[in-house]
Design a protein around this motif. Structure first.
Motif, PDB file in Angstrom:
ATOM      1  N   SER A  46       0.834  -1.203   0.000  1.00 51.89           N
ATOM      2  CA  SER A  46       0.000   0.000   0.000  1.00 51.89           C
ATOM      3  C   SER A  46       0.868   1.252   0.000  1.00 51.89           C
ATOM      4  O   SER A  46       1.894   1.316   0.677  1.00 51.89           O
ATOM      5  CB  SER A  46      -0.927   0.016   1.228  1.00 51.89           C
ATOM      6  N   THR A  47       0.440   2.261  -0.748  1.00 52.50           N
ATOM      7  CA  THR A  47       1.188   3.509  -0.814  1.00 52.50           C
ATOM      8  C   THR A  47       0.935   4.352   0.428  1.00 52.50           C
ATOM      9  O   THR A  47       0.023   4.073   1.219  1.00 52.50           O
ATOM     10  CB  THR A  47       0.772   4.328  -2.042  1.00 52.50           C
ATOM     11  N   ALA A  48       1.731   5.410   0.594  1.00 52.47           N
ATOM     12  CA  ALA A  48       1.546   6.319   1.724  1.00 52.47           C
ATOM     13  C   ALA A  48       0.158   6.957   1.682  1.00 52.47           C
ATOM     14  O   ALA A  48      -0.469   7.163   2.726  1.00 52.47           O
ATOM     15  CB  ALA A  48       2.626   7.400   1.702  1.00 52.47           C
ATOM     16  N   GLU A  49      -0.326   7.264   0.476  1.00 54.25           N
ATOM     17  CA  GLU A  49      -1.653   7.871   0.350  1.00 54.25           C
ATOM     18  C   GLU A  49      -2.747   6.875   0.731  1.00 54.25           C
ATOM     19  O   GLU A  49      -3.717   7.231   1.406  1.00 54.25           O
ATOM     20  CB  GLU A  49      -1.867   8.391  -1.078  1.00 54.25           C
ATOM     21  N   GLU A  50      -2.602   5.639   0.306  1.00 54.89           N
ATOM     22  CA  GLU A  50      -3.586   4.613   0.655  1.00 54.89           C
ATOM     23  C   GLU A  50      -3.585   4.344   2.153  1.00 54.89           C
ATOM     24  O   GLU A  50      -4.646   4.148   2.757  1.00 54.89           O
ATOM     25  CB  GLU A  50      -3.298   3.335  -0.142  1.00 54.89           C
ATOM     26  N   ARG A  51      -2.406   4.360   2.729  1.00 55.55           N
ATOM     27  CA  ARG A  51      -2.304   4.163   4.175  1.00 55.55           C
ATOM     28  C   ARG A  51      -2.986   5.314   4.924  1.00 55.55           C
ATOM     29  O   ARG A  51      -3.739   5.099   5.875  1.00 55.55           O
ATOM     30  CB  ARG A  51      -0.835   4.059   4.573  1.00 55.55           C
ATOM     31  N   ALA A  52      -2.740   6.544   4.479  1.00 56.66           N
ATOM     32  CA  ALA A  52      -3.396   7.699   5.105  1.00 56.66           C
ATOM     33  C   ALA A  52      -4.905   7.605   4.964  1.00 56.66           C
ATOM     34  O   ALA A  52      -5.657   7.949   5.890  1.00 56.66           O
ATOM     35  CB  ALA A  52      -2.870   8.995   4.491  1.00 56.66           C
ATOM     36  N   ALA A  53      -5.366   7.119   3.806  1.00 57.91           N
ATOM     37  CA  ALA A  53      -6.808   6.970   3.585  1.00 57.91           C
ATOM     38  C   ALA A  53      -7.408   5.980   4.584  1.00 57.91           C
ATOM     39  O   ALA A  53      -8.536   6.181   5.066  1.00 57.91           O
ATOM     40  CB  ALA A  53      -7.082   6.512   2.153  1.00 57.91           C
ATOM     41  N   VAL A  54      -6.666   4.908   4.899  1.00 55.87           N
ATOM     42  CA  VAL A  54      -7.149   3.947   5.895  1.00 55.87           C
ATOM     43  C   VAL A  54      -7.317   4.626   7.244  1.00 55.87           C
ATOM     44  O   VAL A  54      -8.348   4.461   7.917  1.00 55.87           O
ATOM     45  CB  VAL A  54      -6.186   2.745   6.011  1.00 55.87           C
ATOM     46  N   TRP A  55      -6.310   5.404   7.675  1.00 63.65           N
ATOM     47  CA  TRP A  55      -6.432   6.083   8.975  1.00 63.65           C
ATOM     48  C   TRP A  55      -7.616   7.047   8.974  1.00 63.65           C
ATOM     49  O   TRP A  55      -8.353   7.131   9.964  1.00 63.65           O
ATOM     50  CB  TRP A  55      -5.149   6.840   9.313  1.00 63.65           C
ATOM     51  N   MET A  56      -7.813   7.755   7.869  1.00 62.38           N
ATOM     52  CA  MET A  56      -8.933   8.689   7.771  1.00 62.38           C
ATOM     53  C   MET A  56     -10.272   7.952   7.825  1.00 62.38           C
ATOM     54  O   MET A  56     -11.243   8.434   8.406  1.00 62.38           O
ATOM     55  CB  MET A  56      -8.810   9.509   6.489  1.00 62.38           C
ATOM     56  N   TYR A  57     -10.306   6.765   7.236  1.00 63.69           N
ATOM     57  CA  TYR A  57     -11.524   5.946   7.266  1.00 63.69           C
ATOM     58  C   TYR A  57     -11.842   5.493   8.688  1.00 63.69           C
ATOM     59  O   TYR A  57     -12.997   5.550   9.139  1.00 63.69           O
ATOM     60  CB  TYR A  57     -11.325   4.742   6.348  1.00 63.69           C
ATOM     61  N   LEU A  58     -10.819   5.051   9.418  1.00 59.56           N
ATOM     62  CA  LEU A  58     -11.034   4.655  10.809  1.00 59.56           C
ATOM     63  C   LEU A  58     -11.497   5.842  11.648  1.00 59.56           C
ATOM     64  O   LEU A  58     -12.343   5.685  12.537  1.00 59.56           O
ATOM     65  CB  LEU A  58      -9.746   4.067  11.395  1.00 59.56           C
ATOM     66  N   GLU A  59     -10.946   7.022  11.381  1.00 60.87           N
ATOM     67  CA  GLU A  59     -11.368   8.218  12.107  1.00 60.87           C
ATOM     68  C   GLU A  59     -12.822   8.557  11.810  1.00 60.87           C
ATOM     69  O   GLU A  59     -13.602   8.840  12.722  1.00 60.87           O
ATOM     70  CB  GLU A  59     -10.461   9.397  11.727  1.00 60.87           C
ATOM     71  N   TRP A  60     -13.179   8.508  10.540  1.00 59.66           N
ATOM     72  CA  TRP A  60     -14.562   8.814  10.139  1.00 59.66           C
ATOM     73  C   TRP A  60     -15.542   7.829  10.777  1.00 59.66           C
ATOM     74  O   TRP A  60     -16.580   8.215  11.315  1.00 59.66           O
ATOM     75  CB  TRP A  60     -14.661   8.765   8.612  1.00 59.66           C
ATOM     76  N   MET A  61     -15.220   6.537  10.746  1.00 58.93           N
ATOM     77  CA  MET A  61     -16.121   5.535  11.299  1.00 58.93           C
ATOM     78  C   MET A  61     -16.159   5.590  12.820  1.00 58.93           C
ATOM     79  O   MET A  61     -17.106   5.114  13.437  1.00 58.93           O
ATOM     80  CB  MET A  61     -15.720   4.133  10.835  1.00 58.93           C
ATOM     81  N   SER A  62     -15.142   6.181  13.441  1.00 58.53           N
ATOM     82  CA  SER A  62     -15.124   6.300  14.902  1.00 58.53           C
ATOM     83  C   SER A  62     -16.083   7.370  15.414  1.00 58.53           C
ATOM     84  O   SER A  62     -16.346   7.415  16.625  1.00 58.53           O
ATOM     85  CB  SER A  62     -13.703   6.639  15.388  1.00 58.53           C
ATOM     86  N   GLN A  63     -16.589   8.210  14.525  1.00 55.71           N
ATOM     87  CA  GLN A  63     -17.533   9.229  14.964  1.00 55.71           C
ATOM     88  C   GLN A  63     -18.861   8.565  15.328  1.00 55.71           C
ATOM     89  O   GLN A  63     -19.384   7.752  14.555  1.00 55.71           O
ATOM     90  CB  GLN A  63     -17.726  10.290  13.880  1.00 55.71           C
ATOM     91  N   PRO A  64     -19.433   8.884  16.484  1.00 49.07           N
ATOM     92  CA  PRO A  64     -20.625   8.172  16.968  1.00 49.07           C
ATOM     93  C   PRO A  64     -21.778   8.142  15.974  1.00 49.07           C
ATOM     94  O   PRO A  64     -22.466   7.125  15.849  1.00 49.07           O
ATOM     95  CB  PRO A  64     -20.996   8.951  18.236  1.00 49.07           C
ATOM     96  N   GLU A  65     -22.006   9.238  15.247  1.00 49.96           N
ATOM     97  CA  GLU A  65     -23.146   9.263  14.334  1.00 49.96           C
ATOM     98  C   GLU A  65     -22.954   8.301  13.164  1.00 49.96           C
ATOM     99  O   GLU A  65     -23.920   7.684  12.677  1.00 49.96           O
ATOM    100  CB  GLU A  65     -23.386  10.684  13.823  1.00 49.96           C
ATOM    101  N   ASN A  66     -21.703   8.138  12.693  1.00 46.27           N
ATOM    102  CA  ASN A  66     -21.449   7.219  11.587  1.00 46.27           C
ATOM    103  C   ASN A  66     -21.522   5.767  12.041  1.00 46.27           C
ATOM    104  O   ASN A  66     -22.057   4.904  11.342  1.00 46.27           O
ATOM    105  CB  ASN A  66     -20.086   7.515  10.966  1.00 46.27           C
ATOM    106  N   LEU A  67     -20.977   5.499  13.218  1.00 45.71           N
ATOM    107  CA  LEU A  67     -21.050   4.146  13.765  1.00 45.71           C
ATOM    108  C   LEU A  67     -22.504   3.762  14.041  1.00 45.71           C
ATOM    109  O   LEU A  67     -22.928   2.633  13.771  1.00 45.71           O
ATOM    110  CB  LEU A  67     -20.217   4.085  15.040  1.00 45.71           C
ATOM    111  N   MET A  68     -23.265   4.703  14.562  1.00 40.97           N
ATOM    112  CA  MET A  68     -24.685   4.468  14.844  1.00 40.97           C
ATOM    113  C   MET A  68     -25.437   4.089  13.570  1.00 40.97           C
ATOM    114  O   MET A  68     -26.237   3.148  13.556  1.00 40.97           O
ATOM    115  CB  MET A  68     -25.299   5.723  15.464  1.00 40.97           C
TER     116      MET A  68
END
Length: 550
Positions: A370-392
């Motif tokens: 995975s590239t650095a950009e793809e890796r950053a996208a994974v972290w951003m995805y985990l951050e987005w899904m960690s928001q209570p409204e998205n997880l809900m």
């Protein structure tokens, strides 16, 4: 061909695929093999605070590939459904990310991953639920070394929630390797339950609460047989080897436990396995269990026997839309159900031991390609899904359609809802399990109430109450698997062959006449040891002596 040679060929294929990607100069994201322009982008070369700012989106389209378990749910497309499209719209489009989901066969996930890795098509996240296999992936060189500060930069909420776990368990050979999904206390929140035909128990003059030991349970099964009522359900044992806990010594010696406890390799040579085999042989030859148990190799077959009224026991993950009770009643009007007490699988004098989950859920690493950009996208995805409204939303769907809120503000799902936003049969868990293993709310009491809402079929509240009660009773006897901090190469080399050999040997012992048990078991133990198990034990003992386990 030996397992070691097969693994060498596998790694050679990965190396050759990487060379081919470099020769073609392919800079697209259709393959996870790195192009020359990706070199030098490892996180260790980024100074703290120098990470690119992608808060307004990536300047060029990034393709992020996320694994999702394929469980063969009828009518469910794991890669294209209401929720995958919602993720693309709400997250992907916002950050100029193409979110693709890669199906991973739940019943054959290691093979699926190895095939994808060899073809250069594995997703950006490589995951597994068991540490031995996660370490095996690490040992194959298919995971990147990680920068904790990079995760914290792009995923501050996720990092805040999981940093302690990541720092405690995520380092291998001094390298930052793994990140994790959260695991709430599933001894409180787990929903697997073994049920029994209460009406059958009472027809033979016993009560469910009388079943306090294996001996009492077998006594009841003999009464079922004599009355011509039916037998206990039973299935083929394979892949997951936690069958012998009820026969193990208590208290547990940590070093003995570390040597023999292993989900991926059977403790075939121990006295605990001998006790399990003797009881299974006794039950089989006395007609107490399904005579064709070795053919019941998946849940649907076990469920079908119970629903038909042929067997009187069945284990399931219970949810509010479970259909097993109503289906059984259609064939057996008047059927009554109860939870099997945990002592039924434990000989008198033993305790109801069991396997406790680790304190983390999914174990994850980033694909080496995975590239650095793809890796950053994974972290951003985990951050987005960690928001209570998205997880809900991912866990419950659309308010007013999939669910309504009760007086405490907790979601109560409509089990009959079937429209476009219908959840998968396990409430979309295969998408949000990257973050957590179970929905949680502000307090333990609210979390338990919410889970009971999800677990309880109408009219079967007592089943769930007893399930929770028994779980609390056995909690002191639950023990985690050993957590080795080094790669166990012999386990990786031999486990597939030993799994197949276990099925052959244990069935030969159990199905053979009882007077042949001792001779067959002694010969089988030696065959198992010679097939690689002795090498596994030697390797584990060396790691234990060196203190490389928790």
């Amino acid at each position: 061909m030996s397992k070691r040679k097969i693994m060498s060929m596998f790694m050679a294929l990965l190396f050759i695929a990487g060379l081919m990607a470099g020769c073609t100069g392919n800079s697209t994201n259709s393959s996870k093999e790195p192009s020359p322009s990706d070199e030098g982008t490892t996180p260790s070369q980024n100074a703290a605070g120098s990470y690119p700012d992608y808060s307004q989106g990536f300047p060029e389209r990034v393709t992020m590939e996320i694994p999702v378990y394929e469980r063969a749910f009828e009518g469910w497309n794991v890669t294209d459904n209401y929720y995958t499209r919602w993720i693309q719209k709400e997250f992907g489009d916002k950050y100029n990310i193409e979110v693709k989901f890669t199906p991973i066969a739940r019943t054959n996930e290691v093979t699926t991953y190895q095939q994808l890795l060899a073809a250069g098509k594995a997703p950006d996240i490589i995951f597994h639920y068991d540490m031995p296999q996660a370490l095996a992936y690490y040992g194959e060189g298919v995971m990147q070394e990680l920068d904790w500060k990079e995760i914290e930069h792009y995923a501050p909420t996720y990092w805040s929630n999981m940093s302690e776990t990541i720092q405690q368990y995520g380092v291998v050979d001094g390298k930052n390797t793994f990140f994790f999904g959260k695991r709430p206390d599933l001894n409180n929140y787990g929903n697997f339950v073994n049920i029994i035909r209460k009406d059958w128990v009472e027809k033979v003059g016993m009560k469910v609460e009388d079943l306090t030991s294996l001996e009492k349970y077998n006594e009841m099964l003999m009464k079922w047989k004599e009355a011509g009522i039916g037998v206990a359900g039973a299935g083929l044992t394979r892949n997951v080897f936690n069958y012998s806990y009820g026969f193990r010594d208590w208290p547990t010696d940590p070093k003995v436990h570390a040597l023999y406890a292993d989900l991926s390799v059977a403790d075939f040579t121990t006295s605990a396995t001998e006790g399990w085999l003797r009881n299974l042989s006794y039950q089989y030859h006395n007609g107490l269990i399904d005579k064709e148990f070795y053919l019941r190799d998946d849940d649907n077959k076990l469920k079908a026997e119970f629903v038909a009224g042929n067997t009187g026991t069945y284990g399931l993950y219970i949810t509010n839309n479970t259909d097993v009770f109503e289906a059984t009643l259609k064939n057996n009007p008047g059927a009554e159900f109860a939870v099997i007490p945990p002592g039924t699988g434990v000989p008198e004098g033993n305790v109801p031991q069991g396997r406790a989950d680790w304190t983390f859920g999914l174990i994850m690493g980033i694909n080496h390609a995975s590239t650095a950009e793809e890796r950053a996208a994974v972290w951003m995805y985990l951050e987005w899904m960690s928001q209570p409204e998205n997880l809900m939303f991912l866990q419950n769907g659309v308010e007013g359609e999939n669910y309504t809120l009760d007086s405490d503000g907790l979601p109560v799902k409509d089990p009959d809802f079937k429209d476009e936003s219908v959840l998968s049969q396990n409430n979309n868990k295969d998408y949000w399990a990257l973050i957590t293993e179970a929905p949680t709310f502000e307090t333990p009491e609210l979390t338990l109430k919410a889970n009971k809402n999800n677990w309880t079929p109408a009219g079967y509240e007592q089943i769930v109450e007893d399930m929770i009660k028994y779980r609390q009773e056995i909690k002191p006897y639950q023990i985690q698997d050993p957590l080795f901090t080094v790669v166990l190469e012999k386990v990786n080399e031999y486990k597939a062959d030993l799994n197949n050999l276990f099925q052959e040997l244990y069935l030969d012992i159990v199905l053979a006449p009882e007077d042949q048990f001792d001779a067959k078991y002694e010969a089988a133990k030696q065959k198992f040891l010679d097939a690689g198990y002795q090498e596994i034990l030697d390797e584990k003992q060396e790691a234990i002596d060196a203190g490389h386990f928790r």
